[in-house]
Scaffold this motif. Sequence first.
Motif, PDB file in Angstrom:
ATOM      1  N   ALA A  17      -3.760  -3.956   9.169  1.00 54.97           N
ATOM      2  CA  ALA A  17      -4.708  -3.094   8.457  1.00 54.97           C
ATOM      3  C   ALA A  17      -3.971  -2.227   7.442  1.00 54.97           C
ATOM      4  O   ALA A  17      -3.089  -1.464   7.795  1.00 54.97           O
ATOM      5  CB  ALA A  17      -5.472  -2.213   9.430  1.00 54.97           C
ATOM      6  N   ASN A  18      -4.309  -2.401   6.170  1.00 53.53           N
ATOM      7  CA  ASN A  18      -3.913  -1.516   5.071  1.00 53.53           C
ATOM      8  C   ASN A  18      -2.443  -1.452   4.719  1.00 53.53           C
ATOM      9  O   ASN A  18      -2.065  -0.724   3.828  1.00 53.53           O
ATOM     10  CB  ASN A  18      -4.423  -0.096   5.337  1.00 53.53           C
ATOM     11  N   LYS A  19      -1.562  -2.151   5.429  1.00 56.76           N
ATOM     12  CA  LYS A  19      -0.135  -2.139   5.113  1.00 56.76           C
ATOM     13  C   LYS A  19       0.443  -3.532   5.290  1.00 56.76           C
ATOM     14  O   LYS A  19      -0.181  -4.410   5.882  1.00 56.76           O
ATOM     15  CB  LYS A  19       0.620  -1.170   6.026  1.00 56.76           C
ATOM     16  N   ASN A  34       0.022  -7.806   2.806  1.00 55.92           N
ATOM     17  CA  ASN A  34      -1.399  -7.518   2.931  1.00 55.92           C
ATOM     18  C   ASN A  34      -1.883  -6.809   1.677  1.00 55.92           C
ATOM     19  O   ASN A  34      -1.414  -5.735   1.341  1.00 55.92           O
ATOM     20  CB  ASN A  34      -1.624  -6.642   4.168  1.00 55.92           C
ATOM     21  N   THR A  35      -2.850  -7.401   0.990  1.00 54.14           N
ATOM     22  CA  THR A  35      -3.361  -6.792  -0.238  1.00 54.14           C
ATOM     23  C   THR A  35      -4.767  -6.230  -0.072  1.00 54.14           C
ATOM     24  O   THR A  35      -5.319  -5.665  -1.001  1.00 54.14           O
ATOM     25  CB  THR A  35      -3.375  -7.824  -1.380  1.00 54.14           C
ATOM     26  N   GLY A  36      -5.356  -6.383   1.101  1.00 54.21           N
ATOM     27  CA  GLY A  36      -6.716  -5.888   1.333  1.00 54.21           C
ATOM     28  C   GLY A  36      -6.751  -4.918   2.489  1.00 54.21           C
ATOM     29  O   GLY A  36      -5.740  -4.368   2.896  1.00 54.21           O
ATOM     30  N   ASN A  37      -7.933  -4.733   3.032  1.00 56.09           N
ATOM     31  CA  ASN A  37      -8.093  -3.817   4.155  1.00 56.09           C
ATOM     32  C   ASN A  37      -7.541  -4.393   5.449  1.00 56.09           C
ATOM     33  O   ASN A  37      -6.832  -3.733   6.174  1.00 56.09           O
ATOM     34  CB  ASN A  37      -9.566  -3.467   4.355  1.00 56.09           C
ATOM     35  N   HIS A  38      -7.904  -5.640   5.748  1.00 54.91           N
ATOM     36  CA  HIS A  38      -7.451  -6.269   6.989  1.00 54.91           C
ATOM     37  C   HIS A  38      -6.931  -7.664   6.680  1.00 54.91           C
ATOM     38  O   HIS A  38      -7.432  -8.353   5.799  1.00 54.91           O
ATOM     39  CB  HIS A  38      -8.580  -6.341   8.019  1.00 54.91           C
ATOM     40  N   ASP A  39      -5.933  -8.075   7.432  1.00 54.54           N
ATOM     41  CA  ASP A  39      -5.283  -9.354   7.215  1.00 54.54           C
ATOM     42  C   ASP A  39      -4.730  -9.801   8.566  1.00 54.54           C
ATOM     43  O   ASP A  39      -4.904  -9.121   9.576  1.00 54.54           O
ATOM     44  CB  ASP A  39      -4.153  -9.175   6.189  1.00 54.54           C
ATOM     45  N   GLN A  64       6.382   0.290   6.753  1.00 55.33           N
ATOM     46  CA  GLN A  64       5.366  -0.641   6.262  1.00 55.33           C
ATOM     47  C   GLN A  64       4.679  -1.372   7.414  1.00 55.33           C
ATOM     48  O   GLN A  64       4.202  -2.481   7.264  1.00 55.33           O
ATOM     49  CB  GLN A  64       5.998  -1.665   5.320  1.00 55.33           C
ATOM     50  N   GLY A  66       1.943  -2.535   9.422  1.00 51.29           N
ATOM     51  CA  GLY A  66       0.490  -2.642   9.363  1.00 51.29           C
ATOM     52  C   GLY A  66      -0.134  -3.125  10.652  1.00 51.29           C
ATOM     53  O   GLY A  66      -1.319  -3.467  10.676  1.00 51.29           O
ATOM     54  N   PHE A  68      -2.179  -3.397  13.751  1.00 48.70           N
ATOM     55  CA  PHE A  68      -3.448  -2.715  13.967  1.00 48.70           C
ATOM     56  C   PHE A  68      -4.001  -3.047  15.341  1.00 48.70           C
ATOM     57  O   PHE A  68      -3.966  -4.196  15.767  1.00 48.70           O
ATOM     58  CB  PHE A  68      -4.446  -3.165  12.893  1.00 48.70           C
TER      59      PHE A  68
END
Length: 98
Positions: A17-19, A34-39, A64, A66, A68
């Motif tokens: 999420a976000n990072k 990650n370029t979006g909200n969730h990946d 960094q 991310g 989640f």
Amino acid sequence: MCSLPGIYFFSYHITLANKHLAIGLYRIKTFDANTGNHDSASGSTAMFLNPEDQVWLEIFFKDQNGLFAEPGWSDSLFSGFLLYADTDYMDTLAEEYS
């Protein structure tokens, strides 16, 4: 910790999420941008392990991270299992206990 030598298969799937996330699975390292909200980030490997070898996930670049987790939503997992036991080791054990 490994108690029986042989070839093992390990895999992970992690929700982000976000990072970004840079993570290593014992001998392999992956990086997810990650370029979006969730990946998600995934990886797998097969490897030979000896008794007392250990396998783990390790996060690099902690600023960094991310990774989640949220109850009821996150689907991150890490798993591993024995594919094939070392038959020479098993034969040696059988001889010792017969």
